[in-house]
Design an enzyme around this catalytic site. Structure first.
Site, PDB file in Angstrom:
ATOM      1  N   LYS A 247      -2.582   1.466  11.403  1.00 61.42           N
ATOM      2  CA  LYS A 247      -3.993   1.053  10.958  1.00 61.42           C
ATOM      3  C   LYS A 247      -5.106   0.943  12.231  1.00 61.42           C
ATOM      4  O   LYS A 247      -5.144  -0.294  12.740  1.00 61.42           O
ATOM      5  CB  LYS A 247      -3.966   0.226   9.813  1.00 61.42           C
ATOM      6  CG  LYS A 247      -5.154   0.520   8.986  1.00 61.42           C
ATOM      7  CD  LYS A 247      -5.040  -0.549   8.453  1.00 61.42           C
ATOM      8  CE  LYS A 247      -6.282  -0.010   6.585  1.00 61.42           C
ATOM      9  NZ  LYS A 247      -6.387  -1.226   5.531  1.00 61.42           N
ATOM     10  N   GLU A 333      -3.935  -3.489 -10.623  1.00 59.39           N
ATOM     11  CA  GLU A 333      -4.485  -3.446 -11.166  1.00 59.39           C
ATOM     12  C   GLU A 333      -3.985  -4.319 -13.050  1.00 59.39           C
ATOM     13  O   GLU A 333      -4.124  -5.416 -13.389  1.00 59.39           O
ATOM     14  CB  GLU A 333      -5.660  -2.960 -11.144  1.00 59.39           C
ATOM     15  CG  GLU A 333      -6.639  -2.578 -11.191  1.00 59.39           C
ATOM     16  CD  GLU A 333      -6.343  -1.805  -9.876  1.00 59.39           C
ATOM     17  OE1 GLU A 333      -6.493  -1.437  -8.302  1.00 59.39           O
ATOM     18  OE2 GLU A 333      -4.709  -0.999  -9.537  1.00 59.39           O
ATOM     19  N   ARG A 361      -8.134   0.467 -14.366  1.00 61.14           N
ATOM     20  CA  ARG A 361      -7.036   1.141 -14.338  1.00 61.14           C
ATOM     21  C   ARG A 361      -5.876  -0.157 -14.992  1.00 61.14           C
ATOM     22  O   ARG A 361      -4.671   0.397 -15.140  1.00 61.14           O
ATOM     23  CB  ARG A 361      -6.705   1.261 -12.543  1.00 61.14           C
ATOM     24  CG  ARG A 361      -7.101   2.383 -11.701  1.00 61.14           C
ATOM     25  CD  ARG A 361      -7.137   1.522 -10.263  1.00 61.14           C
ATOM     26  NE  ARG A 361      -5.743   1.693 -10.412  1.00 61.14           N
ATOM     27  CZ  ARG A 361      -5.370   2.077  -9.119  1.00 61.14           C
ATOM     28  NH1 ARG A 361      -5.588   3.760  -9.181  1.00 61.14           N
ATOM     29  NH2 ARG A 361      -4.066   1.539  -8.711  1.00 61.14           N
TER      30      ARG A 361
END
Length: 584
Positions: A247, A333, A361
């Site tokens: 990343k 979530e 969500r």
């Protein structure tokens, strides 16, 4: 000076004419182009820098859009967009806003979905593969999903379905060892074991689910990715390509500070420092002060829970002090809410920290696990603002969602004192879940009355004829409108509603004596919002009610200022709305 190779790329087919050396040079050019734009506009830095090589390789080997790629979250699709005819939006500042930061079918035939939330790509790709097969079509279908996204339940559901297919499906797991922040959860131990054993460990999540598997140790090596894609192109069964990437690859500040550069505000390209760093007290500071007060002074058995967004609330500040009371459940979530429900049932006082656009969500868990069971979980909700960077991140639907769940109280503080008092009340009541909508404006301050009641509206200014109710961050707008109305001879009442799930009927009824117009202001969708509740309350009376707020729609690439003007949420427009109504 050599002509940039990117000048020769208009569509993916142009890549097939380039040598490996030219493709390698193109990767370097793309990184510079990406960094130059996001340093000026802000955007997802690390995710895009990490997938440059695999994106070039995909479009070199495969034949998009006949061969299809679905990007999970799609916040790493910048290189894909540049290579599929949209490079001007990165090369010319006048065109920076021409394209979304996520995939968008209206922009290009190489995009298939508007995606800004996570864990969806595998499920979407399985559906596309089945549709291809039933229609007798050809072509590869690839889902690209980050390791962080695998913690979302839908990703695992998608893998479960993928294993049942008997035709081409390529699932590329882009494993950079990071979610938005670091990864959390048991499956990441297995991913680490697979990385350490070059994919040879017998303990293999993907094989256990019935999927073919191949490990790629260096996904930032272009030749490796070209060879890998050539090997699996037109494969006749589902396979997982477990690709290790870095990343932020190619930009040291993004490598050193991976979490900070997941998404970054405009920054100095040389140093990586933000161009306009936030200063002064924040609502995060207010929240943390109350957390420490509750835990240290009140001895309240609180816990802090987040679903992969610790940076939004600076929660690692709390985690460093109280590691046994801090939980990041990863991008999950639903788990965050039901995890909190389990804690609350056993007498802890959990606080779940969410973004409104991600909290949707977990709607079933909010309703079923918290609402029905009346469990006293506190939910902090950020992002309740009118903005329109893209249609997938909209902060105006949380009020309609949360305020209509039975037994759940939704509060909208307007000052730091109210935020503190509401948190305290929520953590000590036992009636059910409480969601607190953290204001999105600068920190406001006003003395709190000794008889503070979270359910009672606060009259900020007592007038007559007209009452303006400003929800949360729009109370300052109501106050500004009141001052301007005074110059028109109108002494308007200004009210802070506080509880926006069950409006204070006594205060509303009292207005009937000497008011003829009530105006509600909210940074939320009018459909299902607070204003509708007020209008319904007055339905059988002579009171006229006007609701100002957001339209029920997905906004896209409009500025906040443009939207506030369209929705008549500026002082001048509120004043005109009131004076026109009185004149009529």
């Amino acid at each position: 000076m050599n002509t940039p190779i990117l000048n020769r790329i208009e569509q993916p087919a142009d890549l097939k004419q380039l040598s490996l050396a030219e493709l390698t040079d193109l990767a370097a050019e793309l990184r510079q182009v990406l960094l130059n734009k996001v340093s000026h506009t802000g955007g997802h830095v690390g995710p895009n820098l990490g997938v440059v090589e695999l994106t070039i390789a995909f479009h070199t080997v495969f034949n998009s859009p006949i061969d299809k790629v679905v990007w999970d979250v799609s916040h790493q699709s910048y290189t894909h967009k540049i290579l599929t005819g949209r490079k001007q939006a990165w090369l010319d500042p006048q065109h920076y806003d021409d394209v979304s930061g996520y995939t968008a079918p209206e922009e290009s035939p190489h995009d298939y979905f508007n995606i800004g939330h996570t864990s969806t790509s595998i499920a979407l790709a399985t559906g596309m593969a089945v549709a291809r097969d039933l229609q007798g079509k050809s072509g590869n279908v690839m889902a690209v999903i980050g390791d962080g996204s695998l913690s979302g339940g839908l990703a695992l559901e998608g893998l479960n379905t993928a294993a049942t297919l008997n035709s081409n499906l390529i699932i590329l797991v882009n494993d950079n060892g990071m979610s938005i922040a670091e990864d959390h959860g048991g499956l990441y131990g297995n991913l680490a074991e697979l990385r350490q054993t070059n994919g040879q460990s017998t303990n293999n999540l993907f094989k256990a689910m019935g999927l073919d598997y191949r490990y790629v140790a260096d996904g930032n090596d272009l030749q490796t990715m070209l060879d890998t894609f050539k090997a699996v192109k037109d494969i006749d069964h589902p396979i997982v390509l477990h690709v290790h990437t870095e990343k932020g690859h190619g930009y040291q500040p993004a490598i050193t500070n991976k979490e900070a550069f997941h998404w970054h505000v405009p920054f100095d390209l040389k140093t990586g420092e933000a161009l306009h760093p936030a200063t002064g007290e924040s609502y995060n500071d207010v929240i943390h002060a109350e957390l420490e007060h509750e835990l240290t002074d009140e001895k309240t058995p609180i816990t802090a829970i987040t679903a992969a967004i610790p940076g939004a609330y600076d929660l690692k500040r709390f985690g460093r002090k109280h590691p046994d009371r801090y939980f990041d459940v990863g991008i999950a979530e639903q788990e965050s809410i039901t995890f909190a429900a389990g804690q609350a049932q056993q007498w802890l006082r959990p606080i779940v920290f969410h973004s409104g656009t991600f909290l949707q969500r977990a709607y079933d868990q909010l309703s079923h696990d918290l609402g029905i069971n009346r469990l006293p979980v506190t939910i902090m909700v950020k992002g309740g603002q009118i903005s329109a960077g893209d249609p997938t991140h909209q902060g105006v639907f949380d009020v309609a969602m949360l305020s209509n769940i039975p037994n759940l109280t939704l509060l909208a503080p307007t000052t730091k004192q109210e935020l503190t008092a509401m948190m305290h009340w929520a953590l000590h009541q036992t009636n059910g879940p409480v969601a607190i909508r953290v204001p999105g404006n600068d920190v406001q301050s006003a003395p709190l009355a000794a008889d503070f009641d979270a359910h009672k509206m606060r009259t900020v200014h007592a007038g007559h004829q007209v009452a303006v109710l400003g929800v949360g961050s729009l109370l300052p707008l109501a106050q500004a409108a009141q001052k301007q109305l005074a110059t028109h001879g109108v002494d308007a009442t200004v009210i802070d509603p506080r509880d926006i799930s069950d409006p204070d009927g006594a205060t509303l009824d009292a207005l009937l004596a000497d008011h003829q117009l009530v105006v509600t202001l909210e940074e939320a969708s009018l459909s299902g919002g607070f204003g509708e509740k007020v209008s319904r309350h007055y339905g059988n009376t002579a009171m006229r009610v006007l609701n100002l707020g957001a339209a029920k729609r997905f906004n896209d690439r409009e500025t906040t200022a443009e939207l506030l003007h369209e929705f008549k949420l500026t002082p001048d427009q509120v004043v005109k709305t009131v004076t026109d109504a009185l004149a009529n």
